[in-house]
Design an enzyme around this catalytic site. Structure first.
Site, mmCIF file in Angstrom:
data_model
loop_
_atom_site.group_PDB
_atom_site.id
_atom_site.type_symbol
_atom_site.label_atom_id
_atom_site.label_comp_id
_atom_site.label_asym_id
_atom_site.label_seq_id
_atom_site.Cartn_x
_atom_site.Cartn_y
_atom_site.Cartn_z
ATOM 1 N N PHE A 213 -21.793 139.053 -27.944
ATOM 2 C CA PHE A 213 -23.152 138.912 -27.438
ATOM 3 C C PHE A 213 -23.104 139.032 -25.924
ATOM 4 O O PHE A 213 -22.604 138.128 -25.241
ATOM 5 C CB PHE A 213 -23.730 137.568 -27.905
ATOM 6 C CG PHE A 213 -23.281 137.282 -29.307
ATOM 7 C CD1 PHE A 213 -23.576 138.199 -30.317
ATOM 8 C CD2 PHE A 213 -22.486 136.189 -29.605
ATOM 9 C CE1 PHE A 213 -23.106 138.018 -31.602
ATOM 10 C CE2 PHE A 213 -22.011 135.993 -30.891
ATOM 11 C CZ PHE A 213 -22.317 136.906 -31.887
ATOM 12 N N ASP A 215 -23.840 138.597 -22.638
ATOM 13 C CA ASP A 215 -24.625 137.679 -21.805
ATOM 14 C C ASP A 215 -24.082 137.716 -20.377
ATOM 15 O O ASP A 215 -23.501 138.712 -19.970
ATOM 16 C CB ASP A 215 -24.570 136.267 -22.405
ATOM 17 C CG ASP A 215 -23.166 135.678 -22.350
ATOM 18 O OD1 ASP A 215 -22.212 136.445 -22.094
ATOM 19 O OD2 ASP A 215 -23.010 134.466 -22.536
ATOM 20 N N ASP A 283 -15.893 136.088 -29.420
ATOM 21 C CA ASP A 283 -17.005 135.724 -28.536
ATOM 22 C C ASP A 283 -17.039 134.222 -28.298
ATOM 23 O O ASP A 283 -17.143 133.763 -27.167
ATOM 24 C CB ASP A 283 -18.347 136.170 -29.142
ATOM 25 C CG ASP A 283 -19.508 135.764 -28.258
ATOM 26 O OD1 ASP A 283 -19.885 136.542 -27.379
ATOM 27 O OD2 ASP A 283 -20.022 134.635 -28.424
HETATM 28 N N1 LIG Z 1 -21.805 135.396 -25.675
HETATM 29 C C1 LIG Z 1 -22.391 134.233 -25.933
HETATM 30 N N2 LIG Z 1 -23.386 133.802 -25.136
HETATM 31 C C2 LIG Z 1 -23.941 132.620 -25.427
HETATM 32 C C3 LIG Z 1 -23.544 131.830 -26.482
HETATM 33 C C4 LIG Z 1 -24.355 130.692 -26.476
HETATM 34 C C5 LIG Z 1 -24.314 129.501 -27.354
HETATM 35 N N3 LIG Z 1 -23.904 129.789 -28.668
HETATM 36 C C6 LIG Z 1 -23.679 128.638 -29.469
HETATM 37 C C7 LIG Z 1 -23.317 128.898 -30.829
HETATM 38 C C8 LIG Z 1 -22.346 128.045 -31.270
HETATM 39 C C9 LIG Z 1 -21.692 127.407 -30.191
HETATM 40 O O1 LIG Z 1 -21.367 126.083 -30.453
HETATM 41 C C10 LIG Z 1 -22.601 127.713 -28.998
HETATM 42 O O2 LIG Z 1 -23.299 126.618 -28.539
HETATM 43 C C11 LIG Z 1 -25.210 130.824 -25.397
HETATM 44 N N4 LIG Z 1 -24.948 131.983 -24.785
HETATM 45 C C12 LIG Z 1 -25.497 132.506 -23.545
HETATM 46 O O3 LIG Z 1 -24.790 131.901 -22.469
HETATM 47 C C13 LIG Z 1 -25.664 131.847 -21.336
HETATM 48 C C14 LIG Z 1 -25.917 130.398 -20.984
HETATM 49 O O4 LIG Z 1 -25.007 129.938 -20.099
HETATM 50 P P1 LIG Z 1 -25.356 128.630 -19.231
HETATM 51 O O5 LIG Z 1 -26.428 129.071 -18.227
HETATM 52 O O6 LIG Z 1 -24.036 128.296 -18.569
HETATM 53 O O7 LIG Z 1 -25.843 127.589 -20.193
HETATM 54 C C15 LIG Z 1 -26.972 132.483 -21.766
HETATM 55 O O8 LIG Z 1 -26.970 133.873 -21.498
HETATM 56 C C16 LIG Z 1 -26.950 132.212 -23.254
HETATM 57 O O9 LIG Z 1 -27.819 133.073 -23.942
HETATM 58 C C17 LIG Z 1 -22.483 132.283 -27.315
HETATM 59 O O10 LIG Z 1 -22.037 131.655 -28.279
HETATM 60 N N5 LIG Z 1 -21.942 133.500 -26.984
#
Ligand SMILES: Nc1nc2c(c(CN[C@H]3C=C[C@H](O)[C@@H]3O)cn2[C@@H]2O[C@H](COP(=O)(O)O)[C@@H](O)[C@H]2O)c(=O)[nH]1
Length: 306
Positions: A213, A215, A283
């Site tokens: 994903f 991000d 990821d």
């Molecule tokens: N590639 C990727 N990006 C992810 C996640 C997740 C959360 N996934 C949940 C699923 C199960 C787990 O236990 C996680 O909690 C959020 N994001 C992204 O990160 C950024 C937020 O950053 P900050 O501003 O520091 O909070 C924002 O773009 C958000 O959209 C992920 O898994 N993969």
């Protein structure tokens, strides 16, 4: 998600601001050896889960709003996940389709107990309305019906979401070609898979087709690991926290090269270690380590997609 993989490769093969470093990639895979770090979904303990359709509704609302936290330096993804969880525990009807269509910015802010406007608050509210409207119009108001209509195919789920909900159409045009990144639609499939442990609403026969994903955390982590290298101009923009325009070559390269690099990592792990690993697993590993390093410089783009 062949379109995501193919168009990410298209960008990586023409990129100039971001480079995928093969030596860096090989080194990461050598260091992994047999121990591919396994991170549990919800390692933070912040998500709602009741093993039923309400969890699906929760995850869909969560991923409708799962973007752009950084403009408020105290706001994180955790605040969103746990705020929505608490709201749902207090009122089981809070994410019903008719309620979603009526949310105001102030209500959303209050729900999350956030003392000031959320970043891109108007867009967040607009997207909630769009989701409520289309869920009601086409899926009897329930995200669980949307998931059931896709017959255990994650690729079909992503395509169905993109065709029904314009706010999930995470596309860009790069050097005249349409590039598909689908961060929030794919993460919804991955969240179902993780939360339901690959069973019930989380059972997909093609979960290996999902990419990472793209991000703002994963590219920063890949750079720290030496997998991505940036041009000196891009490096200084990121290190000085300057914004990068949505849809610019730099932004598309950061995201697409991250997807491409992790697909290459999967191939290398398969060839060198004889293991089949999912992008979803890689990821979560990269993301979990990335968020635990808040000092990692990341790119800043005002976007509703990630
Ligand atoms: N590639 C990727 N990006 C992810 C996640 C997740 C959360 N996934 C949940 C699923 C199960 C787990 O236990 C996680 O909690 C959020 N994001 C992204 O990160 C950024 C937020 O950053 P900050 O501003 O520091 O909070 C924002 O773009 C958000 O959209 C992920 O898994 N993969």
């Amino acid at each position: 998600m062949d379109q995501v993989k193919a168009t990410a490769a298209f960008v990586a093969n023409r990129s100039s601001h971001v480079v995928v470093d093969s030596a860096g990639l090989e080194k990461v895979v050598e260091n992994i050896q047999d121990k591919i770090p396994k991170i549990e979904w919800d390692f933070e303990g912040i998500h709602y889960f009741d093993n039923g359709p309400l969890t699906v509704q929760y995850l869909f609302v969560l991923d409708t709003l799962n973007f752009c936290f950084w403009p408020d330096k105290n706001l994180n993804y955790d605040d969103l996940a746990s705020g929505l969880k608490e709201a749902l525990e207090n009122d089981k009807s809070v994410f019903d389709a008719d309620h979603l269509q009526k949310f105001t910015g102030l209500q959303l802010r209050n729900l999350l107990k956030w003392p000031r406007p959320l970043p891109l608050e108007d867009e967040r509210v607009r997207l909630l309305h769009e989701v409520g409207f289309e869920l009601e119009r086409s899926f009897g108001g329930k995200a669980s019906n949307l998931v059931e209509s896709c017959g255990r195919s994650a690729a079909k789920l992503v395509a169905t979401i993109a065709s029904h909900f314009p706010g999930f159409r995470d596309h860009s045009v790069y050097k005249g070609h349409q590039i598909f990144l689908y961060k929030r639609a794919q993460i919804f499939a991955a969240d179902l898979y993780g939360a339901f442990k690959g069973q019930g609403y989380g059972e997909f026969n093609d979960i290996s087709s999902i990419t990472i994903f793209a991000d703002y955390i994963v590219p920063a982590m890949l750079r720290k690991l030496g997998v991505l290298k940036y041009s000196s101009t891009l490096a200084s923009i990121i290190e000085s926290n300057k914004e990068i325009v949505s849809g610019s070559e730099e932004e598309v390269e950061l995201r697409a090269c991250s997807i491409y690099a992790v697909e290459k990592m999967r191939d290398l792990i398969s060839v060198k270690l004889g293991k089949q690993v999912l992008s979803v697993e890689l990821d979560l590993w990269l993301w979990a380590y990335g968020v635990q390093n808040p000092s990692l410089p990341h790119h800043r783009t005002l976007s509703i997609y990630y």
